[in-house]
Scaffold this active site. Structure first.
Site, mmCIF file in Angstrom:
data_model
loop_
_atom_site.group_PDB
_atom_site.id
_atom_site.type_symbol
_atom_site.label_atom_id
_atom_site.label_comp_id
_atom_site.label_asym_id
_atom_site.label_seq_id
_atom_site.Cartn_x
_atom_site.Cartn_y
_atom_site.Cartn_z
ATOM 1 N N GLU A 51 0.826 -1.208 0.000
ATOM 2 C CA GLU A 51 0.000 0.000 0.000
ATOM 3 C C GLU A 51 0.861 1.259 0.000
ATOM 4 O O GLU A 51 0.560 2.229 -0.709
ATOM 5 C CB GLU A 51 -0.921 0.009 1.226
ATOM 6 C CG GLU A 51 -1.907 -1.141 1.268
ATOM 7 C CD GLU A 51 -1.399 -2.327 2.060
ATOM 8 O OE1 GLU A 51 -2.206 -2.952 2.774
ATOM 9 O OE2 GLU A 51 -0.187 -2.638 1.961
ATOM 10 N N CYS A 105 -0.440 0.173 7.696
ATOM 11 C CA CYS A 105 -0.885 0.630 6.378
ATOM 12 C C CYS A 105 -2.185 1.427 6.485
ATOM 13 O O CYS A 105 -2.475 2.266 5.630
ATOM 14 C CB CYS A 105 -1.075 -0.563 5.445
ATOM 15 S SG CYS A 105 0.473 -1.364 5.014
ATOM 16 N N ALA A 136 14.677 -46.580 -4.651
ATOM 17 C CA ALA A 136 16.073 -46.975 -4.845
ATOM 18 C C ALA A 136 16.103 -48.441 -5.245
ATOM 19 O O ALA A 136 15.117 -49.177 -5.080
ATOM 20 C CB ALA A 136 16.886 -46.760 -3.575
ATOM 21 N N ALA A 137 17.249 -48.847 -5.786
ATOM 22 C CA ALA A 137 17.434 -50.258 -6.140
ATOM 23 C C ALA A 137 17.785 -51.058 -4.891
ATOM 24 O O ALA A 137 18.011 -50.501 -3.810
ATOM 25 C CB ALA A 137 18.541 -50.384 -7.184
ATOM 26 N N TRP A 177 19.880 -42.139 -11.416
ATOM 27 C CA TRP A 177 18.736 -41.271 -11.172
ATOM 28 C C TRP A 177 17.472 -42.013 -11.577
ATOM 29 O O TRP A 177 17.433 -42.587 -12.662
ATOM 30 C CB TRP A 177 18.854 -39.973 -11.968
ATOM 31 C CG TRP A 177 20.012 -39.136 -11.544
ATOM 32 C CD1 TRP A 177 21.200 -39.000 -12.152
ATOM 33 C CD2 TRP A 177 20.055 -38.267 -10.401
ATOM 34 N NE1 TRP A 177 22.012 -38.117 -11.480
ATOM 35 C CE2 TRP A 177 21.315 -37.642 -10.397
ATOM 36 C CE3 TRP A 177 19.155 -37.956 -9.388
ATOM 37 C CZ2 TRP A 177 21.695 -36.727 -9.408
ATOM 38 C CZ3 TRP A 177 19.540 -37.058 -8.421
ATOM 39 C CH2 TRP A 177 20.788 -36.445 -8.435
ATOM 40 N N LEU A 211 21.218 -30.617 -1.240
ATOM 41 C CA LEU A 211 19.944 -29.988 -0.884
ATOM 42 C C LEU A 211 19.912 -28.498 -1.196
ATOM 43 O O LEU A 211 19.353 -27.696 -0.440
ATOM 44 C CB LEU A 211 19.605 -30.222 0.590
ATOM 45 C CG LEU A 211 19.446 -31.685 1.036
ATOM 46 C CD1 LEU A 211 19.042 -31.750 2.495
ATOM 47 C CD2 LEU A 211 18.455 -32.432 0.163
ATOM 48 N N PRO A 229 12.065 -43.148 3.233
ATOM 49 C CA PRO A 229 10.814 -43.803 3.616
ATOM 50 C C PRO A 229 10.501 -43.729 5.105
ATOM 51 O O PRO A 229 9.350 -43.557 5.496
ATOM 52 C CB PRO A 229 11.026 -45.255 3.170
ATOM 53 C CG PRO A 229 12.045 -45.169 2.076
ATOM 54 C CD PRO A 229 12.944 -44.048 2.462
ATOM 55 N N THR A 230 11.522 -43.827 5.968
ATOM 56 C CA THR A 230 11.294 -43.812 7.414
ATOM 57 C C THR A 230 10.810 -42.447 7.887
ATOM 58 O O THR A 230 9.838 -42.333 8.644
ATOM 59 C CB THR A 230 12.580 -44.199 8.168
ATOM 60 O OG1 THR A 230 12.996 -45.502 7.757
ATOM 61 C CG2 THR A 230 12.348 -44.182 9.671
#
Length: 361
Positions: free
Chosen positions: A75, A107, A183-184, A191, A225, A291-292
């Site tokens: 404003e 404001c 994951a494998a 990837w 990250l 996963p956990t």
């Protein structure tokens, strides 16, 4: 969208019908204010707000947006641009003007000092510290109208959630094969999804105030990250990197570098973690743990949104996207409502939110 019959805030009575032409103009100008709000930083303690000042002759005299905590509010920016033309004019604001003195003055004071005759706003302020601006302006003789607008509500979605729930909004991000593997069998995961999907994730990271992982993921994957541009360079603003768990990171871990700030929290309770992040003015958290951690946060009831990237691939074995949720029968299945499905390169991105009890009724 047309405006509904209007009771000025604080008026003891008397209803007037807004004419079609005025209603159309109000909608158009308020949308301009929402467009301005989108220019503000999405990752900020304060909400993204836009404002447009229309002079008494109907011409746009000023427009502005909030650039982040500590900077002038939308404003004030718009009023400065409008100058003397603000007197007798209308202020269109995407969020109800604040009525408290924080880092900047209220404001409401700026609007009345400028001689604004009318206020049209889209979203009522849910923050009890700042709310009441519309009522205060009405008591000072300003004509006030609340014109609800879904676009404005969406812009403020994560901020209003954080204010109402007293914790950040949580988005759980996962990337899996079609059979749900992250994951494998040997633990490798680079990837699963395509480079296009990974670029999309960096955009998502840049829209969050913090990224949370567990110590298991931090130690096994050594992730950075960070939020990066397509060419691999760091973006100007980085999310806070949060590691949850008791185990210490190695001295050479990427999370110990200076690419982005990092905090290590040993309290693994999801609500305690979120409470700590809320005190740090984080409004949206991206959960990228394994996963956990995902299961722990889901069972705690703090996952508000899921962004799942599905790759057209199969592994057959390997860890799934989430660990034990405590569900033993189909009667207890956790269902989600799909909000969006988008193709990202060869992959599919599904955005959904958990179906809460009230949605099932």
């Amino acid at each position: 969208m047309s405006a509904q019959p209007h009771h000025p805030v604080g008026s003891p009575g008397g209803t007037r019908t807004t004419s079609g032409r005025v209603a159309d103009r109000d909608t158009t100008m308020l949308r301009l204010a929402v467009d301005r709000a989108l220019r503000g930083p999405e990752v900020d303690p304060n909400p993204r707000v836009g404002a447009v000042i229309v002079a008494a002759d109907g011409q746009v005299a000023g427009a502005g947006h909030h650039r982040g905590a500590g900077s002038p509010h939308a404003e004030v920016v718009a009023l400065r641009q409008a100058g003397d033309l603000a007197a007798g004019g209308t202020a269109y604001v995407s969020l109800e003007p604040c009525a408290h003195h924080g880092r900047t003055p209220p404001c409401t004071t700026a609007l009345t000092d400028a001689g604004i005759a009318r206020l049209v706003y889209a979203v009522a302020d849910p923050d009890p510290r700042a709310a009441g601006g519309a009522q205060l302006l009405a008591e000072k003789g300003v004509e006030v109208q609340h014109l609800a607008m879904p676009e404005a509500t969406e812009v403020l979605r994560h901020w209003t959630f954080a204010v109402a729930q007293d914790r950040p909004f949580v988005t759980w991000k996962t990337a899996t094969t079609l059979d749900g593997r992250v994951a494998a069998a040997d633990g490798s995961s680079a990837w699963i999804t395509s480079s296009q999907a990974r670029e999309d994730v960096h955009d998502l990271r840049a829209r969050c105030g913090a990224i949370v992982v567990g110590t298991g993921t931090a130690l096994a994957d050594d992730p950075s990250l960070t939020a990066r541009l397509p060419d691999g360079t760091l973006r100007d603003q980085q999310p806070l990197r949060v590691v949850v768990g008791e185990r210490e990171l190695g001295d050479t871990a990427q999370l110990r570098d200076d690419a982005a700030p990092t905090v290590h929290l040993t309290d693994r309770d999801p609500r305690s973690v979120l409470s700590e992040l809320h005190t740090r003015c984080i409004r949206r958290v991206l959960l990228e743990g394994g996963p956990t951690l995902a299961a722990a946060w889901w069972r705690a009831g703090v996952v508000d949104e899921v962004v799942a990237y599905l790759a057209p691939a199969l592994l057959g074995t390997g860890p799934g996207a989430v660990a034990d949720l405590g569900i033993t029968t189909m009667a207890g299945i956790a269902r989600l409502h799909i909000d969006d499905v988008t193709r990202v390169g060869p992959d599919v991105r599904i955005t959904a939110h958990p179906v809460r009890a009230q949605e099932e009724e």
